[in-house]
Design a protein around this motif. Structure first.
Motif, PDB file in Angstrom:
ATOM      1  N   ARG B   7      17.812  61.868 151.973  1.00  0.00           N
ATOM      2  CA  ARG B   7      17.708  60.462 152.336  1.00  0.00           C
ATOM      3  C   ARG B   7      16.298  59.863 152.309  1.00  0.00           C
ATOM      4  O   ARG B   7      16.128  58.650 152.249  1.00  0.00           O
ATOM      5  CB  ARG B   7      18.379  60.234 153.697  1.00  0.00           C
ATOM      6  CG  ARG B   7      19.885  60.080 153.624  1.00  0.00           C
ATOM      7  CD  ARG B   7      20.292  58.786 152.895  1.00  0.00           C
ATOM      8  NE  ARG B   7      20.254  57.628 153.777  1.00  0.00           N
ATOM      9  CZ  ARG B   7      19.352  56.655 153.712  1.00  0.00           C
ATOM     10  NH1 ARG B   7      18.389  56.700 152.812  1.00  0.00           N
ATOM     11  NH2 ARG B   7      19.400  55.644 154.531  1.00  0.00           N
ATOM     12  N   GLY B  10      12.548  56.776 147.998  1.00  0.00           N
ATOM     13  CA  GLY B  10      12.258  55.363 147.766  1.00  0.00           C
ATOM     14  C   GLY B  10      13.315  54.626 146.967  1.00  0.00           C
ATOM     15  O   GLY B  10      13.281  53.404 146.850  1.00  0.00           O
ATOM     16  N   MET B  11      14.292  55.393 146.420  1.00  0.00           N
ATOM     17  CA  MET B  11      15.411  54.745 145.746  1.00  0.00           C
ATOM     18  C   MET B  11      16.302  54.022 146.750  1.00  0.00           C
ATOM     19  O   MET B  11      17.003  53.075 146.399  1.00  0.00           O
ATOM     20  CB  MET B  11      16.264  55.785 145.009  1.00  0.00           C
ATOM     21  CG  MET B  11      15.525  56.538 143.934  1.00  0.00           C
ATOM     22  SD  MET B  11      15.492  55.619 142.386  1.00  0.00           S
ATOM     23  CE  MET B  11      17.069  56.093 141.704  1.00  0.00           C
ATOM     24  N   PHE B  12      16.309  54.508 147.992  1.00  0.00           N
ATOM     25  CA  PHE B  12      17.090  53.835 149.035  1.00  0.00           C
ATOM     26  C   PHE B  12      16.285  52.653 149.574  1.00  0.00           C
ATOM     27  O   PHE B  12      15.082  52.763 149.811  1.00  0.00           O
ATOM     28  CB  PHE B  12      17.420  54.805 150.191  1.00  0.00           C
ATOM     29  CG  PHE B  12      18.370  55.897 149.800  1.00  0.00           C
ATOM     30  CD1 PHE B  12      19.739  55.646 149.709  1.00  0.00           C
ATOM     31  CD2 PHE B  12      17.906  57.173 149.512  1.00  0.00           C
ATOM     32  CE1 PHE B  12      20.615  56.661 149.347  1.00  0.00           C
ATOM     33  CE2 PHE B  12      18.774  58.189 149.142  1.00  0.00           C
ATOM     34  CZ  PHE B  12      20.135  57.927 149.055  1.00  0.00           C
ATOM     35  N   LYS B  13      17.001  51.560 149.809  1.00  0.00           N
ATOM     36  CA  LYS B  13      16.338  50.316 150.204  1.00  0.00           C
ATOM     37  C   LYS B  13      15.524  50.465 151.487  1.00  0.00           C
ATOM     38  O   LYS B  13      14.404  49.985 151.588  1.00  0.00           O
ATOM     39  CB  LYS B  13      17.381  49.210 150.414  1.00  0.00           C
ATOM     40  CG  LYS B  13      17.709  48.446 149.151  1.00  0.00           C
ATOM     41  CD  LYS B  13      18.615  47.260 149.493  1.00  0.00           C
ATOM     42  CE  LYS B  13      19.399  46.831 148.260  1.00  0.00           C
ATOM     43  NZ  LYS B  13      20.659  46.196 148.596  1.00  0.00           N
ATOM     44  N   ASP B  14      16.130  51.134 152.500  1.00  0.00           N
ATOM     45  CA  ASP B  14      15.440  51.236 153.792  1.00  0.00           C
ATOM     46  C   ASP B  14      14.129  52.004 153.663  1.00  0.00           C
ATOM     47  O   ASP B  14      13.120  51.654 154.273  1.00  0.00           O
ATOM     48  CB  ASP B  14      16.359  51.851 154.865  1.00  0.00           C
ATOM     49  CG  ASP B  14      16.966  53.181 154.453  1.00  0.00           C
ATOM     50  OD1 ASP B  14      16.839  53.552 153.269  1.00  0.00           O
ATOM     51  OD2 ASP B  14      17.570  53.851 155.322  1.00  0.00           O
ATOM     52  N   ARG B  16      12.365  52.378 150.822  1.00  0.00           N
ATOM     53  CA  ARG B  16      11.427  51.587 150.018  1.00  0.00           C
ATOM     54  C   ARG B  16      10.694  50.583 150.908  1.00  0.00           C
ATOM     55  O   ARG B  16       9.475  50.446 150.858  1.00  0.00           O
ATOM     56  CB  ARG B  16      12.183  50.855 148.898  1.00  0.00           C
ATOM     57  CG  ARG B  16      11.240  50.153 147.908  1.00  0.00           C
ATOM     58  CD  ARG B  16      11.987  49.251 146.936  1.00  0.00           C
ATOM     59  NE  ARG B  16      13.153  49.938 146.374  1.00  0.00           N
ATOM     60  CZ  ARG B  16      14.216  49.316 145.876  1.00  0.00           C
ATOM     61  NH1 ARG B  16      14.269  47.989 145.864  1.00  0.00           N
ATOM     62  NH2 ARG B  16      15.226  49.992 145.390  1.00  0.00           N
ATOM     63  N   LYS B  17      11.479  49.949 151.761  1.00  0.00           N
ATOM     64  CA  LYS B  17      10.912  48.961 152.679  1.00  0.00           C
ATOM     65  C   LYS B  17       9.927  49.651 153.643  1.00  0.00           C
ATOM     66  O   LYS B  17       8.829  49.142 153.904  1.00  0.00           O
ATOM     67  CB  LYS B  17      12.057  48.310 153.466  1.00  0.00           C
ATOM     68  CG  LYS B  17      11.670  47.107 154.273  1.00  0.00           C
ATOM     69  CD  LYS B  17      12.955  46.306 154.624  1.00  0.00           C
ATOM     70  CE  LYS B  17      12.659  45.317 155.735  1.00  0.00           C
ATOM     71  NZ  LYS B  17      12.946  45.794 157.075  1.00  0.00           N
ATOM     72  N   GLN B  20       6.705  50.310 151.855  1.00  0.00           N
ATOM     73  CA  GLN B  20       5.934  49.073 151.620  1.00  0.00           C
ATOM     74  C   GLN B  20       5.290  48.559 152.900  1.00  0.00           C
ATOM     75  O   GLN B  20       4.167  48.068 152.898  1.00  0.00           O
ATOM     76  CB  GLN B  20       6.855  47.991 151.029  1.00  0.00           C
ATOM     77  CG  GLN B  20       7.116  48.211 149.549  1.00  0.00           C
ATOM     78  CD  GLN B  20       8.359  47.463 149.057  1.00  0.00           C
ATOM     79  OE1 GLN B  20       9.078  46.852 149.844  1.00  0.00           O
ATOM     80  NE2 GLN B  20       8.612  47.542 147.758  1.00  0.00           N
ATOM     81  N   GLY B  47       9.991  57.240 145.209  1.00  0.00           N
ATOM     82  CA  GLY B  47      10.755  56.260 144.445  1.00  0.00           C
ATOM     83  C   GLY B  47       9.875  55.546 143.434  1.00  0.00           C
ATOM     84  O   GLY B  47       8.666  55.755 143.372  1.00  0.00           O
ATOM     85  N   ALA B  49       9.120  52.359 143.166  1.00  0.00           N
ATOM     86  CA  ALA B  49       8.483  51.092 143.515  1.00  0.00           C
ATOM     87  C   ALA B  49       7.067  51.215 144.078  1.00  0.00           C
ATOM     88  O   ALA B  49       6.330  50.230 144.126  1.00  0.00           O
ATOM     89  CB  ALA B  49       9.359  50.341 144.508  1.00  0.00           C
TER      90      ALA B  49
END
Lengths: 321, 267
Positions: B7, B10-14, B16-17, B20, B47, B49
């Motif tokens: 889990r 960085g492919m998962f949105k949470d 990645r956020k 950042q 990930g 991003a």
């Protein structure tokens, strides 16, 4: 050609358990006993560590034993009606490293004594000897739930080993164990699956897995010894493989099982072909104990001092690297 | 079953956020929740991003290390990101991953040895992903040889990943991977471990969880030792634990699921 001994690499170890508390640890014991910790099968010193040797606890009953053969009662002449004097003799004369006090008199089919008598017996034995104690109930669930909390309380802070928690009756004794700072025997007769389940049940009550010793029933030589042996062996393999709910040290109750056998107690006069009963009974107990050592037993509960002496010598030899 | 929790990626949105915004709480909660659910190790992937992949990896590892010392699988194809992640994570980490390509092996095998890390190797070579089991096994053999050449003789440290593909685009691959899992066991004695990036099998499908757990059980039956998966999918974990029980890898008791988790957490 050079023969290379195959060495298995195990992932895990048997839990280490210390019994008894000295004054520094809040108890009154003169000595403590530590068992377990092996990272290999019994006595394979070339393969792993065996930091602690198996220990022998001599058993003392809280009432005069019924129908013991002469061979067995002779070494305890004059003390069999006094658990404190009996325990003292075991420690001072016969070198017992622990005493297993069996509160047999509480059994409804026996003297049906109560919690007060149980607590008194525990206190007397604690006062008479300085070694750690195993305190075991009478084996009748309801009665044990009555006497064991008081017996446990009488030894609070002494870090004893209490017996026993079973699948259908584990809550009272586990609670007593937690309250008074003891260790616990979890028992499941010849059933590794139930043994594991009991361990989960008591740990879910908050008892750390490091405070448990397992008892999987003991068969005397010629009377199911191999069943208990193979269960113990499988348990040990599971522990070394990393199963934390089967990683506790093992206990075997050898004395009562060995001396149940007719081969141990039949008189020479009744079976001349079997030879002198004086040696036969002792050998039966010593052989049973020795087999269990190889199955992985960490604590042996024994009766006859001569058998104890023989097994101690055997352990000395087996522990030599 | 050696479970590497997937889990923290960085492919998962949470995640990645979290990367950042430098939100340590999201990452640490994911680390703790995965271990609580029975993960043995945690995958760490920044990930696509992240602006600076090395910086993001170091931050992720440091953030996780504040709450656990569990083994981390540093998941990147870039050697400099891998090197930075391993240095931060410490001994006992896992390189995720190399392939059987010569240029990758010559970089990552010595790196595994230098950091005393385990290494996951995908059965991919210069020609790509083989079409069948034999091709996978052939690359696995080259990987095992490379490990030995680089001093990695303890096969507990080498994980072969025979590369599962989404069932909706490559429906014969699940069987080929199972054949490869059986064949890899014969490559050395003791054999290398095997692992799969399990979730890939259900990529783009409607019933992801069901496909994941069905294939996990099938792969375990074919000899799979571990998987990169979502340990918080309780039914998936329960299916895997039960498959191993049925293969006599754990002693039965009524609460065998609890017993498994308790062994993982205390071991």
């Amino acid at each position: 050609m050079v023969f290379e001994v195959p060495v298995e690499k195990w992932a895990s170890a048997v839990n280490t358990v210390t019994l008894g508390a000295t004054a520094a640890e809040g108890g009154t014991r003169a000595s403590t006993v530590t068992v377990g910790g092996s990272t290999t099968l019994p006595f394979l010193h070339f393969e792993g560590e065996i930091p602690n040797r198996p220990v022998i606890a001599m058993e003392v009953l809280d009432m005069e034993p019924q129908s013991w053969p002469e061979t067995l009662s002779a070494p305890f002449d004059g003390v069999l009606n006094d658990p404190a004097a009996w325990a003292k003799k075991c420690v001072e004369e016969y070198g017992a490293e622990m005493i297993c006090l069996r509160l047999l008199s509480a059994h409804p089919d026996s003297l049906n004594t109560g919690p007060e008598e149980a607590a008194a017996a525990v206190k007397k034995v604690l006062g008479a000897v300085g070694v750690p104690l195993i305190i075991w109930g009478c084996g009748q669930a309801d009665k044990d739930n009555e006497i064991m909390p008081r017996a446990s309380e009488a030894a609070a802070g002494e870090n004893c080993l209490l017996g026993s928690a079973e699948q259908d009756n584990y809550k009272t004794i586990t609670a007593a164990c937690l309250a008074d700072g003891h260790k616990l025997i979890t028992a499941a007769p010849i059933d590794i699956n139930i043994q594991k389940q009991v361990n989960i049940l008591v740990t879910e009550m908050g008892l750390d897995a490091g405070r448990i010793v397992m008892f999987q029933a003991t068969g005397g030589l010629g009377y199911g010894m191999e069943y208990a042996y193979s269960i113990m062996e499988r348990t040990r393999l599971a522990a070394l493989g990393g199963d934390k709910m089967l990683s506790m040290p093992l206990l075997a109750v050898v004395g009562p099982e060995a001396w149940k056998a007719k081969e141990a107690k039949t008189l020479e006069a009744d079976a001349p072909q079997w030879g002198a009963e004086k040696e036969r009974g002792v050998l039966w107990e010593a052989m049973t104990a020795t087999c269990f050592l190889h199955g992985g037993t960490d604590i042996l509960v024994m009766w006859h001092p001569k058998a104890v002496e023989m097994v101690r010598t055997t352990i000395d030899g087996l522990m030599k690297k | 079953m050696y479970v590497i929790g997937e889990r923290i990626n960085g492919m998962f949105k949470d995640v990645r956020k979290a990367i950042q915004e430098c939100n340590t709480e999201i990452v640490q909660n994911l680390a703790k929740a995965q271990l609580e659910a029975g993960a043995n190790a945690l995958d760490v992937n920044v990930g696509p991003a992240a602006a600076d992949a090395t910086e993001a990896m170091v931050w992720l590892v440091q953030t996780i290390r504040q709450v656990t010392q569990a083994p981390l699988a540093i998941d990147t194809t870039k050697p400099e990101v891998m090197e930075a992640g391993l240095a931060e994570a410490g001994a006992g980490s896992i390189i995720n991953s190399t392939t059987g390509q010569e240029e990758k092996l010559t970089v990552f095998m010595p790196m595994a040895q230098k950091h005393k890390a385990a290494i996951i190797a995908l059965t991919i070579d210069e020609k790509g992903i083989p079409r069948d089991a034999a091709g996978r096994t052939e690359i696995a053999l080259r990987i095992v040889a490379s490990a030995f050449e680089n001093g990695i003789e303890d096969m507990q440290r080498l994980f072969i990943d025979p590369v599962i593909l989404p069932v909706n685009v490559a429906q014969t691959v699940p069987q080929q991977v199972m054949d490869a899992l059986r064949e890899v066991r014969l490559l050395s004695d003791p054999p290398p471990k095997t692992v799969l990036g399990l979730s890939n099998v259900s990529q783009g499908t409607a019933l992801r969880s069901l496909i994941n757990r069905t294939y996990l059980v099938m792969a375990i039956a074919a000899g799979l030792d571990g998987a990169i998966l979502d340990p918080m999918d309780e039914e998936l974990m329960n299916a895997g634990i039960t498959a191993e029980l049925l293969l006599d890898k754990q002693v039965y008791c009524d609460d065998y699921l609890k017993a498994y988790l308790s062994s993982v957490k205390s071991g």
